[in-house]
Design a protein around this motif. Structure first.
Motif, PDB file in Angstrom:
ATOM      1  N   ALA A  23      42.791  54.909  37.463  1.00 24.22           N
ATOM      2  CA  ALA A  23      43.449  53.735  38.007  1.00 24.22           C
ATOM      3  C   ALA A  23      42.282  52.445  37.786  1.00 24.22           C
ATOM      4  CB  ALA A  23      43.872  53.968  39.406  1.00 24.22           C
ATOM      5  N   LEU A  24      42.885  51.627  37.992  1.00 20.42           N
ATOM      6  CA  LEU A  24      41.930  50.393  38.266  1.00 20.42           C
ATOM      7  C   LEU A  24      42.053  49.999  39.694  1.00 20.42           C
ATOM      8  CD1 LEU A  24      40.451  47.821  37.004  1.00 20.42           C
ATOM      9  CD2 LEU A  24      42.731  46.427  37.116  1.00 20.42           C
ATOM     10  N   LEU A  25      41.010  50.005  40.495  1.00 17.68           N
ATOM     11  CA  LEU A  25      40.827  49.580  41.942  1.00 17.68           C
ATOM     12  C   LEU A  25      40.031  48.648  42.320  1.00 17.68           C
ATOM     13  CD1 LEU A  25      41.623  51.115  44.595  1.00 17.68           C
ATOM     14  CD2 LEU A  25      39.522  52.265  44.403  1.00 17.68           C
ATOM     15  N   MET A  26      40.867  47.707  43.222  1.00 20.45           N
ATOM     16  CA  MET A  26      40.334  46.438  43.944  1.00 20.45           C
ATOM     17  C   MET A  26      40.005  46.674  45.481  1.00 20.45           C
ATOM     18  SD  MET A  26      42.252  43.532  42.386  1.00 20.45           S
ATOM     19  CE  MET A  26      42.588  43.093  40.358  1.00 20.45           C
ATOM     20  N   CYS A  27      38.879  46.693  46.097  1.00 24.83           N
ATOM     21  CA  CYS A  27      38.837  47.238  47.260  1.00 24.83           C
ATOM     22  C   CYS A  27      37.865  46.244  48.013  1.00 24.83           C
ATOM     23  CB  CYS A  27      38.125  48.557  47.505  1.00 24.83           C
ATOM     24  SG  CYS A  27      38.389  49.520  48.998  1.00 24.83           S
ATOM     25  N   PHE A  28      38.164  45.904  49.228  1.00 23.81           N
ATOM     26  CA  PHE A  28      37.380  44.696  49.959  1.00 23.81           C
ATOM     27  C   PHE A  28      37.080  45.255  51.402  1.00 23.81           C
ATOM     28  CE2 PHE A  28      39.725  42.505  46.698  1.00 23.81           C
ATOM     29  CZ  PHE A  28      38.690  41.689  46.103  1.00 23.81           C
ATOM     30  N   LEU A 148      42.653  37.508  38.901  1.00 21.91           N
ATOM     31  CA  LEU A 148      43.403  37.970  39.932  1.00 21.91           C
ATOM     32  C   LEU A 148      42.439  38.523  40.968  1.00 21.91           C
ATOM     33  CD1 LEU A 148      45.866  38.812  41.442  1.00 21.91           C
ATOM     34  CD2 LEU A 148      45.670  41.093  40.050  1.00 21.91           C
ATOM     35  N   ALA A 149      41.362  39.305  40.677  1.00 24.71           N
ATOM     36  CA  ALA A 149      40.669  39.644  41.797  1.00 24.71           C
ATOM     37  C   ALA A 149      39.735  38.397  42.420  1.00 24.71           C
ATOM     38  CB  ALA A 149      39.491  40.613  41.260  1.00 24.71           C
ATOM     39  N   LEU A 150      39.299  37.548  41.721  1.00 26.01           N
ATOM     40  CA  LEU A 150      38.720  36.287  42.216  1.00 26.01           C
ATOM     41  C   LEU A 150      39.728  35.648  43.167  1.00 26.01           C
ATOM     42  CD1 LEU A 150      36.395  34.902  39.294  1.00 26.01           C
ATOM     43  CD2 LEU A 150      35.672  35.384  41.709  1.00 26.01           C
ATOM     44  N   ASP A 151      40.723  35.483  42.703  1.00 29.42           N
ATOM     45  CA  ASP A 151      41.887  34.697  43.660  1.00 29.42           C
ATOM     46  C   ASP A 151      42.071  35.482  45.079  1.00 29.42           C
ATOM     47  OD1 ASP A 151      41.846  32.565  41.749  1.00 29.42           O
ATOM     48  OD2 ASP A 151      43.854  33.375  41.124  1.00 29.42           O
ATOM     49  N   LEU A 152      42.050  36.593  44.873  1.00 28.31           N
ATOM     50  CA  LEU A 152      42.219  37.630  45.875  1.00 28.31           C
ATOM     51  C   LEU A 152      40.866  37.478  46.966  1.00 28.31           C
ATOM     52  CD1 LEU A 152      43.815  40.900  44.576  1.00 28.31           C
ATOM     53  CD2 LEU A 152      45.044  39.023  45.718  1.00 28.31           C
ATOM     54  N   TYR A 162      34.608  45.497  45.421  1.00 30.40           N
ATOM     55  CA  TYR A 162      34.389  45.865  44.091  1.00 30.40           C
ATOM     56  C   TYR A 162      35.822  45.842  43.211  1.00 30.40           C
ATOM     57  CZ  TYR A 162      35.658  50.877  44.732  1.00 30.40           C
ATOM     58  OH  TYR A 162      36.369  51.936  45.273  1.00 30.40           O
ATOM     59  N   VAL A 163      35.741  45.694  42.033  1.00 32.98           N
ATOM     60  CA  VAL A 163      36.632  46.245  41.096  1.00 32.98           C
ATOM     61  C   VAL A 163      36.092  46.922  40.000  1.00 32.98           C
ATOM     62  CG1 VAL A 163      38.587  45.095  39.421  1.00 32.98           C
ATOM     63  CG2 VAL A 163      37.753  43.901  41.639  1.00 32.98           C
ATOM     64  N   ASP A 164      36.953  48.010  39.755  1.00 31.74           N
ATOM     65  CA  ASP A 164      36.489  48.949  38.523  1.00 31.74           C
ATOM     66  C   ASP A 164      37.501  49.976  38.172  1.00 31.74           C
ATOM     67  OD1 ASP A 164      34.503  49.915  36.895  1.00 31.74           O
ATOM     68  OD2 ASP A 164      33.104  50.423  38.321  1.00 31.74           O
ATOM     69  N   PHE A 165      37.182  50.748  36.938  1.00 36.89           N
ATOM     70  CA  PHE A 165      38.143  51.555  36.579  1.00 36.89           C
ATOM     71  C   PHE A 165      37.627  52.826  37.317  1.00 36.89           C
ATOM     72  CE2 PHE A 165      38.498  55.079  33.434  1.00 36.89           C
ATOM     73  CZ  PHE A 165      39.615  55.138  33.363  1.00 36.89           C
TER      74      PHE A 165
END
Length: 302
Positions: A23-28, A148-152, A162-165
């Motif tokens: 998956a592609l994951l964005m986590c904060f 998208l990640a930067l805007d979030l 982070y954002v990553d595969f």
């Protein structure tokens, strides 16, 4: 720039059920109680829902089962985030398909108080976890995903993110899932298929996109200190408001495919810099021993 083709990493249990998937994951991670960050989280979720169109988050976790996510349900969820009730943490789960592991998934855990009053949960923080299909990265390309990640991230008072595969798996199956990546793909992060809360202000590994806030950024000498210590071709630093920064390694996520001779020098350079601040699991994760998981977590250092 379109993304490269990424490996489809899948593992099924003896019944044929999918228990681990790429998956592609964005986590904060945010060391703030829900009451302080609720408006920011709502804004981020609304951006996410809008940008992934024509895909849509069509289901949410209702009372013991998945329910259709219509406009009325979304308004109810907004209210629950803003006003979860006294001494109650906000808990939101959204999916495009509540059964699959390969689609869009949102998991928000907004704690009512930080730190929690229990010693075994003293490191828990609020987390926004956003999982996207690998195909989305390939279709839209890394620049779209980065924007998208930067805007979030701009909406969120993160300490790190982070954002990553990644390879997403139930923590109880980590011992099986890790074998899909350990021999060949050191660039693929092993992640839970749900939000992990016990991050405190540590950094959850080294990734394609690395969001750093306080206190770690300050301990590293701020953006100026980072520029001096990460002056390498391929590493970009983008200063963000609120004394935060984005560190991006290369143009897109890299798997570190050993068969293709990929050595991930940028990941190794950042890992050396972040080593004192990286989170490490100290307990058993399913049947995976902590020393085995630590060996994997230190793969860019040893």
């Amino acid at each position: 720039m379109k993304a490269m083709q990424y490996p489809r990493l899948r593992h099924r249990n003896f019944r044929g059920g999918l228990i681990a998937s790429d998956a592609l994951l964005m986590c904060f991670y945010m060391q703030h109680p829900n009451g302080r960050i609720a408006p920011a989280v709502i804004r981020a979720l609304e951006i996410f829902r809008q940008r992934i169109h024509p895909y849509q988050l069509a289901w949410y976790a209702g009372d013991g089962q998945s329910e259709p996510l219509d406009d009325a349900a979304w308004e109810m969820i907004r209210k629950e985030i803003f006003e979860p009730g006294p001494d109650i943490s906000a808990f939101v789960q959204l999916w495009d398909d509540p059964i699959g592991l390969t689609g869009f998934h949102v998991d928000y855990r907004g704690l009512d108080v930080i730190p929690l009053p229990w010693p075994d949960r003293k490191d828990d923080v609020s987390v926004l976890y956003l999982r996207l299909p690998t195909a989305y990265l390939e279709e839209q390309g890394p620049e779209w995903v980065r924007t998208l990640a930067l805007d979030l991230a701009a909406e969120l008072p993160f300490n790190s993110g982070y954002v990553d595969f990644v390879l997403c798996a139930d923590v109880g199956t980590f011992h099986e899932a890790i074998e899909l990546i350990r021999p060949r793909y050191p660039g693929v992060h092993l992640a839970s298929n749900a939000a992990e809360l016990c991050m405190n202000t540590w950094v959850d590994g080294v990734h394609w996109m690395n969001f750093l806030g306080q206190p770690v950024l300050g301990k590293l000498g701020g953006v100026t200190g980072l520029r001096e210590r990460l002056d390498l071709p391929g590493i970009s630093l983008q200063e963000m408001s609120g004394d935060r920064v984005l560190i991006t390694l290369g143009e897109q996520p890299e798997t570190g495919d050993v068969k293709a001779g990929q050595t991930l020098p940028l990941h190794r350079a950042l890992a050396r810099l972040l080593e004192p601040h990286l989170h490490h699991q100290t307990k058993w994760v399913g049947d995976l021993r902590p020393e085995d998981l630590l060996r994997w977590e230190r793969r860019f250092l040893d």
